[in-house]
Design an enzyme around this catalytic site. Sequence first.
Site, PDB file in Angstrom:
ATOM      1  N   LYS A   1     -42.764 -56.673 -46.265  1.00 15.69           N
ATOM      2  CA  LYS A   1     -42.978 -57.695 -45.247  1.00 15.69           C
ATOM      3  C   LYS A   1     -44.449 -57.773 -44.839  1.00 15.69           C
ATOM      4  O   LYS A   1     -45.153 -56.766 -44.859  1.00 15.69           O
ATOM      5  CB  LYS A   1     -42.125 -57.387 -43.996  1.00 15.69           C
ATOM      6  CG  LYS A   1     -40.628 -57.311 -44.248  1.00 15.69           C
ATOM      7  CD  LYS A   1     -40.062 -58.562 -44.873  1.00 15.69           C
ATOM      8  CE  LYS A   1     -39.445 -59.540 -43.930  1.00 15.69           C
ATOM      9  NZ  LYS A   1     -38.387 -59.184 -43.072  1.00 15.69           N
TER      10      LYS A   1
ATOM     11  N   CYS B   1     -22.267 -54.463 -12.550  1.00 15.61           N
ATOM     12  CA  CYS B   1     -21.073 -53.970 -11.867  1.00 15.61           C
ATOM     13  C   CYS B   1     -21.394 -53.051 -10.696  1.00 15.61           C
ATOM     14  O   CYS B   1     -20.486 -52.609  -9.990  1.00 15.61           O
ATOM     15  CB  CYS B   1     -20.135 -53.263 -12.853  1.00 15.61           C
ATOM     16  SG  CYS B   1     -20.740 -51.662 -13.405  1.00 15.61           S
TER      17      CYS B   1
ATOM     18  N   LYS C   1     -41.491 -63.845 -50.810  1.00 12.70           N
ATOM     19  CA  LYS C   1     -40.178 -63.880 -50.163  1.00 12.70           C
ATOM     20  C   LYS C   1     -40.143 -65.164 -49.341  1.00 12.70           C
ATOM     21  O   LYS C   1     -40.837 -65.303 -48.335  1.00 12.70           O
ATOM     22  CB  LYS C   1     -39.981 -62.666 -49.262  1.00 12.70           C
ATOM     23  CG  LYS C   1     -38.606 -62.614 -48.643  1.00 12.70           C
ATOM     24  CD  LYS C   1     -38.336 -61.252 -48.039  1.00 12.70           C
ATOM     25  CE  LYS C   1     -36.880 -61.099 -47.641  1.00 12.70           C
ATOM     26  NZ  LYS C   1     -36.464 -62.010 -46.576  1.00 12.70           N
TER      27      LYS C   1
ATOM     28  N   GLU D   1     -33.475 -69.758 -53.108  1.00 12.33           N
ATOM     29  CA  GLU D   1     -33.693 -70.085 -51.712  1.00 12.33           C
ATOM     30  C   GLU D   1     -33.817 -71.599 -51.547  1.00 12.33           C
ATOM     31  O   GLU D   1     -34.623 -72.241 -52.233  1.00 12.33           O
ATOM     32  CB  GLU D   1     -35.001 -69.393 -51.292  1.00 12.33           C
ATOM     33  CG  GLU D   1     -35.034 -68.860 -49.912  1.00 12.33           C
ATOM     34  CD  GLU D   1     -34.110 -67.702 -49.632  1.00 12.33           C
ATOM     35  OE1 GLU D   1     -33.472 -67.154 -50.576  1.00 12.33           O
ATOM     36  OE2 GLU D   1     -33.993 -67.353 -48.453  1.00 12.33           O
TER      37      GLU D   1
ATOM     38  N   CYS E   1     -25.222 -47.571 -17.745  1.00 13.66           N
ATOM     39  CA  CYS E   1     -24.285 -47.858 -16.669  1.00 13.66           C
ATOM     40  C   CYS E   1     -23.107 -46.904 -16.835  1.00 13.66           C
ATOM     41  O   CYS E   1     -22.589 -46.731 -17.940  1.00 13.66           O
ATOM     42  CB  CYS E   1     -23.828 -49.307 -16.808  1.00 13.66           C
ATOM     43  SG  CYS E   1     -22.288 -49.660 -15.965  1.00 13.66           S
TER      44      CYS E   1
ATOM     45  N   ARG F   1     -24.882 -68.124 -48.512  1.00 15.40           N
ATOM     46  CA  ARG F   1     -24.645 -66.686 -48.609  1.00 15.40           C
ATOM     47  C   ARG F   1     -23.495 -66.233 -47.701  1.00 15.40           C
ATOM     48  O   ARG F   1     -22.712 -65.377 -48.078  1.00 15.40           O
ATOM     49  CB  ARG F   1     -25.928 -65.944 -48.229  1.00 15.40           C
ATOM     50  CG  ARG F   1     -25.758 -64.454 -48.247  1.00 15.40           C
ATOM     51  CD  ARG F   1     -27.099 -63.764 -48.041  1.00 15.40           C
ATOM     52  NE  ARG F   1     -26.913 -62.342 -48.147  1.00 15.40           N
ATOM     53  CZ  ARG F   1     -26.519 -61.569 -47.149  1.00 15.40           C
ATOM     54  NH1 ARG F   1     -26.283 -62.088 -45.961  1.00 15.40           N
ATOM     55  NH2 ARG F   1     -26.362 -60.278 -47.319  1.00 15.40           N
TER      56      ARG F   1
ATOM     57  N   LEU G   1     -31.852 -57.453 -48.721  1.00 19.34           N
ATOM     58  CA  LEU G   1     -32.908 -56.556 -49.210  1.00 19.34           C
ATOM     59  C   LEU G   1     -33.296 -55.564 -48.130  1.00 19.34           C
ATOM     60  O   LEU G   1     -33.329 -55.905 -46.946  1.00 19.34           O
ATOM     61  CB  LEU G   1     -34.151 -57.376 -49.568  1.00 19.34           C
ATOM     62  CG  LEU G   1     -34.058 -58.265 -50.801  1.00 19.34           C
ATOM     63  CD1 LEU G   1     -35.244 -59.221 -50.848  1.00 19.34           C
ATOM     64  CD2 LEU G   1     -34.010 -57.422 -52.065  1.00 19.34           C
TER      65      LEU G   1
HETATM   66  S1  IVH Z   1     -33.850 -61.163 -54.163  1.00 21.30           S
HETATM   67  C1  IVH Z   1     -30.434 -58.686 -54.912  1.00 21.30           C
HETATM   68  N1  IVH Z   1     -36.055 -62.593 -53.998  1.00 21.30           N
HETATM   69  O1  IVH Z   1     -34.202 -62.740 -48.765  1.00 21.30           O
HETATM   70  C2  IVH Z   1     -31.596 -59.203 -54.220  1.00 21.30           C
HETATM   71  N2  IVH Z   1     -34.526 -62.662 -52.193  1.00 21.30           N
HETATM   72  O2  IVH Z   1     -33.646 -60.448 -47.128  1.00 21.30           O
HETATM   73  C3  IVH Z   1     -31.328 -60.468 -53.548  1.00 21.30           C
HETATM   74  N3  IVH Z   1     -35.170 -64.146 -50.384  1.00 21.30           N
HETATM   75  O3  IVH Z   1     -30.736 -62.946 -49.077  1.00 21.30           O
HETATM   76  C4  IVH Z   1     -32.462 -61.191 -53.098  1.00 21.30           C
HETATM   77  N4  IVH Z   1     -37.052 -64.851 -51.279  1.00 21.30           N
HETATM   78  O4  IVH Z   1     -32.051 -65.075 -49.475  1.00 21.30           O
HETATM   79  C5  IVH Z   1     -34.910 -62.224 -53.400  1.00 21.30           C
HETATM   80  N5  IVH Z   1     -37.995 -63.846 -53.975  1.00 21.30           N
HETATM   81  C6  IVH Z   1     -36.869 -63.472 -53.389  1.00 21.30           C
HETATM   82  C7  IVH Z   1     -36.493 -63.967 -52.137  1.00 21.30           C
HETATM   83  C8  IVH Z   1     -35.316 -63.531 -51.562  1.00 21.30           C
HETATM   84  C9  IVH Z   1     -36.229 -64.940 -50.243  1.00 21.30           C
HETATM   85  C10 IVH Z   1     -34.082 -63.969 -49.416  1.00 21.30           C
HETATM   86  C11 IVH Z   1     -32.704 -63.978 -50.015  1.00 21.30           C
HETATM   87  C12 IVH Z   1     -32.032 -62.726 -49.519  1.00 21.30           C
HETATM   88  C13 IVH Z   1     -32.916 -62.321 -48.401  1.00 21.30           C
HETATM   89  C14 IVH Z   1     -32.885 -60.823 -48.198  1.00 21.30           C
END
Ligand code: IVH
Length: 646
Positions: free
Chosen positions: A263, A358, A63, A123, A373, A84, A28
Amino acid sequence: EDSPSRQVGASPAGPLAKVRHAAPMLSLDNAFSEEDVADFIGRVRRYLNLAPDEPIAITAEPKIDGLSCSLRYEKGVLVLAATRGDGTTGEDVTPNVRTIADIPEHLGTNEAVIPDVLEVRGEVYMSKADFAALNERQAEAGGKIFANPRNAAAGSLRQKDAAITAARPLRFLAHGWGEASELPADTQCDMMRAISGWGLPVSEDFLRFGDLEAALAHYRAIEAKRADLPFDIDGVVYKVDRLDWQRRLGQVARAPRWAIAHKFPAEKAQTTLKAIDIQVGRTGKLTPVARLEPVNVGGVTVTNATLHNADEIERLGVRPGDRIVIQRAGDVIPQVLENLTPDEERPPYVFPVECPECGSDAVREEGEVDIRCTGGLICPAQRVERLRHFVSRHALDIEGLGLVHIESFFRDSLIQSPADIFKLTKDQLLTRERWAELSAANLIAAIDARRAPPLDRFLFALGIRHVGEVTARDLARRYRSFGNLMAMIDRALAVRAETQPTPAEPERKFTQRRDKAVVAVIDTPNIGPEVANAILDFFEEPHNREVVDDILASGVQPQDVVHETRASPVSGKTLVFTGSLETLSRDEAKAQAELRGAKVSGSVSAKTDLVIAGPGAGSKLKKAQELGIEVIDEARWAEIVVASSP
Ligand code: IVH
């Protein structure tokens, strides 16, 4: 119960089998403010060509800070579970996943018909309480202590011995899907409802909102209760609800255009700066690193932070001994925010004028912030970093050849340049400490598996300045073979060398003219003067050519790009879009055309094969008619697109 592996169980004993994902597992893009999220909605609106008042429903959910996992159900039965990995290929963790109580072996029926093939994605995580209890048990048993719940979840899932996973309290929350033979719904929300109905847990905080304001209020509510949630989350994920829109939006690089992660602000803490060390990067950049009195920041013990560059040290006025504020956000390296004791008497920190690795001069190029460097490839740090980049996950991805091995092989002159990796033999490994028959054979096999890398990975692996994964892919798509690409680069180098200033031509004008000529030869979408010159600088350097030639001579063959585009009536043709398009944005139309092997040009000429004209088309349409070029409307274009879709 008493098996030593159960008590130690830090990492898998031996590699897990690889699984290629039927549909890539995406990551994401991040938003760090409400403005960023509004920009995201703006981009969606523009891309879809939506009217300013057309509502865009979005879903919002936490998330989860775990590791993503894909669960493949065939006729409702769990047949495969994979991590993944790099998004394309992950690891088979099926037996391990079968031990997780949240994950059903059989999907339960509800009103939505279960598709024959359905990959549920979500997840795997560990709750905060379970994590603390696990670490306590590990400490008692003298086993590995995990830094945070996510590491504990990853370490527990990626086990050769599923009995270890079974003893670990893992949980699962679904957040999407991958391959599906059919979808019983046409919105994200209804799909998640169906998934929940089939027996997979979905976040209680997953909700659909009619507009951005409402979704942002949900974000604030989740943030407010973050500390009280039983598991770690690091933000809120928004997704465009309509699936037809998701399909049209598609993805850029590895992230969908239809979703974004908002975030939470970074967490902060105070500590003491013990020392400033200098690290030398792949391109010779000297990065100051703050060594810290260990401090807990949002559940993670931090001992290092980046100071970025010499200017940053000066701006903060930090010296070893100062009390400082640091912040940590997600996976990024913690940063130093503020010096709390600038007035205490201590000599200022003096940035080195020589490379600590170096001894070559370290200089700041005009107009740059970084100090580099000048040792180039005589600098061991730069060479090691280049090697490390070469084998890294998004480059050649040679498994089992981590930094520790690279450093020790480099120190003992076993590997000096990338080509040496491909000359390594099992016997050489066996003469070394801690290498046995199996580990040596595994590494040689991992190396052999990469002798025919995809062209884009190979280009990225070379570590050319400004050539990241996306640019490497653009180049690979455009030139299709390494031979073609090198022929173009030689032409561009000649053009650059031959373009000379005319008398009285100002320097700036000349540079612009030369850049333009070079960019025209490179002729690749998104490549402008800065990247073009960096590519040429790289190949102008004889040593780099030698390195590349050696790699090829050691039996590495970058693969030609063949299946990148879909067979279509427009493949190989030059198209021009003109007038206004009603169901598509220009970017979307261009992406559709390029995916089908066509080139999109901005102007009509004798080389144009097809013009797609919408209402209001003017001079371009006229010119096309004069030249007798075929002209179609948007509806006909849509038919071509549909007919050549997978
Ligand atoms: S959607 C196509 N939803 O965050 C979109 N991801 O930074 C795919 N993750 O690899 C992810 N909570 O493992 C989605 N509510 C959520 C999530 C989530 C955690 C993780 C997921 C992804 C990563 C991306």
